[in-house]
Design a protein around this motif. Structure first.
Motif, PDB file in Angstrom:
ATOM      1  N   ARG A  80      -6.322   4.044  -4.478  1.00  0.00           N
ATOM      2  CA  ARG A  80      -5.765   2.698  -4.539  1.00  0.00           C
ATOM      3  C   ARG A  80      -6.649   1.725  -3.770  1.00  0.00           C
ATOM      4  O   ARG A  80      -7.176   2.054  -2.704  1.00  0.00           O
ATOM      5  CB  ARG A  80      -4.348   2.674  -3.943  1.00  0.00           C
ATOM      6  CG  ARG A  80      -3.478   3.792  -4.504  1.00  0.00           C
ATOM      7  CD  ARG A  80      -2.042   3.672  -4.094  1.00  0.00           C
ATOM      8  NE  ARG A  80      -1.761   3.660  -2.676  1.00  0.00           N
ATOM      9  CZ  ARG A  80      -1.800   4.721  -1.887  1.00  0.00           C
ATOM     10  NH1 ARG A  80      -2.217   5.899  -2.359  1.00  0.00           N
ATOM     11  NH2 ARG A  80      -1.468   4.622  -0.609  1.00  0.00           N
ATOM     12  N   VAL A  84      -3.667  -5.407  -6.307  1.00  0.00           N
ATOM     13  CA  VAL A  84      -3.582  -3.966  -6.086  1.00  0.00           C
ATOM     14  C   VAL A  84      -4.083  -3.283  -7.345  1.00  0.00           C
ATOM     15  O   VAL A  84      -3.668  -3.608  -8.458  1.00  0.00           O
ATOM     16  CB  VAL A  84      -2.150  -3.522  -5.766  1.00  0.00           C
ATOM     17  CG1 VAL A  84      -2.082  -2.013  -5.572  1.00  0.00           C
ATOM     18  CG2 VAL A  84      -1.632  -4.241  -4.519  1.00  0.00           C
ATOM     19  N   VAL A 141      -7.577   5.307  -0.072  1.00  0.00           N
ATOM     20  CA  VAL A 141      -7.178   3.902  -0.100  1.00  0.00           C
ATOM     21  C   VAL A 141      -8.308   3.054   0.471  1.00  0.00           C
ATOM     22  O   VAL A 141      -8.928   3.418   1.483  1.00  0.00           O
ATOM     23  CB  VAL A 141      -5.896   3.671   0.735  1.00  0.00           C
ATOM     24  CG1 VAL A 141      -5.519   2.194   0.747  1.00  0.00           C
ATOM     25  CG2 VAL A 141      -4.744   4.512   0.202  1.00  0.00           C
ATOM     26  N   THR A 195      -5.925   0.521  -9.149  1.00  0.00           N
ATOM     27  CA  THR A 195      -6.068   1.972  -9.082  1.00  0.00           C
ATOM     28  C   THR A 195      -7.351   2.376  -9.768  1.00  0.00           C
ATOM     29  O   THR A 195      -7.679   1.886 -10.862  1.00  0.00           O
ATOM     30  CB  THR A 195      -4.878   2.670  -9.786  1.00  0.00           C
ATOM     31  OG1 THR A 195      -3.664   2.184  -9.215  1.00  0.00           O
ATOM     32  CG2 THR A 195      -4.960   4.177  -9.617  1.00  0.00           C
ATOM     33  N   LEU A 207      -6.651  -2.442  -2.405  1.00  0.00           N
ATOM     34  CA  LEU A 207      -5.952  -3.710  -2.227  1.00  0.00           C
ATOM     35  C   LEU A 207      -6.960  -4.746  -1.764  1.00  0.00           C
ATOM     36  O   LEU A 207      -7.663  -4.538  -0.771  1.00  0.00           O
ATOM     37  CB  LEU A 207      -4.813  -3.579  -1.218  1.00  0.00           C
ATOM     38  CG  LEU A 207      -3.962  -4.842  -1.032  1.00  0.00           C
ATOM     39  CD1 LEU A 207      -2.504  -4.481  -0.728  1.00  0.00           C
ATOM     40  CD2 LEU A 207      -4.497  -5.749   0.094  1.00  0.00           C
ATOM     41  N   LEU A 264       0.818  -1.215   0.000  1.00  0.00           N
ATOM     42  CA  LEU A 264       0.000   0.000   0.000  1.00  0.00           C
ATOM     43  C   LEU A 264       0.852   1.264   0.000  1.00  0.00           C
ATOM     44  O   LEU A 264       0.461   2.274  -0.598  1.00  0.00           O
ATOM     45  CB  LEU A 264      -0.916   0.016   1.223  1.00  0.00           C
ATOM     46  CG  LEU A 264      -2.122  -0.913   1.185  1.00  0.00           C
ATOM     47  CD1 LEU A 264      -2.818  -0.917   2.532  1.00  0.00           C
ATOM     48  CD2 LEU A 264      -3.086  -0.499   0.080  1.00  0.00           C
TER      49      LEU A 264
END
Length: 257
Positions: free
Chosen positions: A135, A252, A106, A254, A137, A35
């Motif tokens: 982002r 991961v 995030v 975006t 995850l 991250l």
């Protein structure tokens, strides 16, 4: 939908113990490294469980950042709220996040989406709450990757087949990449985080998983109490011959700008 694992008070405490093992502590460190959180960022931890990752991320984003720990289980939220970290603990599910649109930098969901009935809805929610360029995850397990040594492979196979009923999709990582892309994310190549336990150490993920599995599988798949207890006693008695391996898969991604 399966009759999934219920995170009542006892199960929540067992999960907390498993998440305290060196295996899972190391997994969280890898997640945080991927991250690369920056001071001042706003984060949502979806299905935050007992709050270990949320608390660690709060340290990294600092006093000018925020971490929202979202979980549908009251028992899990209680554990998360007890962490000595400035996290905001909220009731909510992956399919209906209690956050405004474009409000976080995030989003993290570890060992969560495999429990979700509508993964497309959950990924849409992650995309909704992320700011442009944010982002995400996502970490989940393919339970076909498990290798667990025992003296009775057939019995172990029956136990693990019944254990797969604890979630919606025991093989979710196989389809997560395309699902993230369909939700509008740019997706990096996935990574694998293996959990490997050998020898007689009892402070391990697999040792902590045994009581959670035994409590869940009794009466499922034709397993009675005696057979389940015999399996648990068997794997515990292996000592130096213990061998357990399981793969976590990390994606991961975006969000579009």
């Amino acid at each position: 939908m399966t009759d999934m694992l219920q995170f009542d008070t006892e199960t929540a405490r067992r999960v907390e113990a498993v998440y305290s093992t060196p295996d899972v502590i190391a997994q969280r460190a890898e997640v945080r490294a991927l991250l690369a959180l920056r001071p001042g960022e706003d984060v949502v931890d979806i299905g935050a469980g007992p709050g270990f990752l949320a608390a660690e991320m709060a340290d990294e984003v600092g006093p000018h950042g925020r971490v929202h720990a979202v979980d549908p289980s009251a028992s899990m939220r209680g554990l998360a709220a007890g962490r000595e970290a400035p996290i905001e603990v909220d009731d909510g599910s992956a399919e209906a996040l209690p956050l405004p649109s474009a409000s976080v930098d995030v989003a993290v969901a570890t060992q969560v989406l495999e429990y979700v009935v509508d993964v497309r809805q959950a990924l849409g929610e992650i995309r909704r709450v992320l700011r442009p360029g944010g982002r995400a995850l996502v970490l989940d397990t393919d339970w076909d990757s498990i290798v667990w040594h025992s003296t009775d492979d057939a019995r172990t196979a029956r136990v693990l087949a019944a254990w797969e009923e604890h979630l919606v999709d025991p093989h979710l990582p196989r389809t997560l990449g395309p699902a993230l892309a369909a939700a509008g994310f740019e997706v990096a190549p996935p990574r694998v985080i293996p959990l490997l336990n050998t020898g007689d150490d009892r402070d391990t993920y697999s040792a902590g998983l045994v009581p959670i599995i035994t409590a869940f599988v009794r009466g499922r798949g034709g397993l009675d109490d005696d057979e389940v207890q015999a399996w648990a006693d068997d794997v515990a008695a292996l000592d130096d011959a213990t061998f357990f391996s399981l793969n976590r898969y990390v994606f991961v991604a975006t969000s579009g700008r």
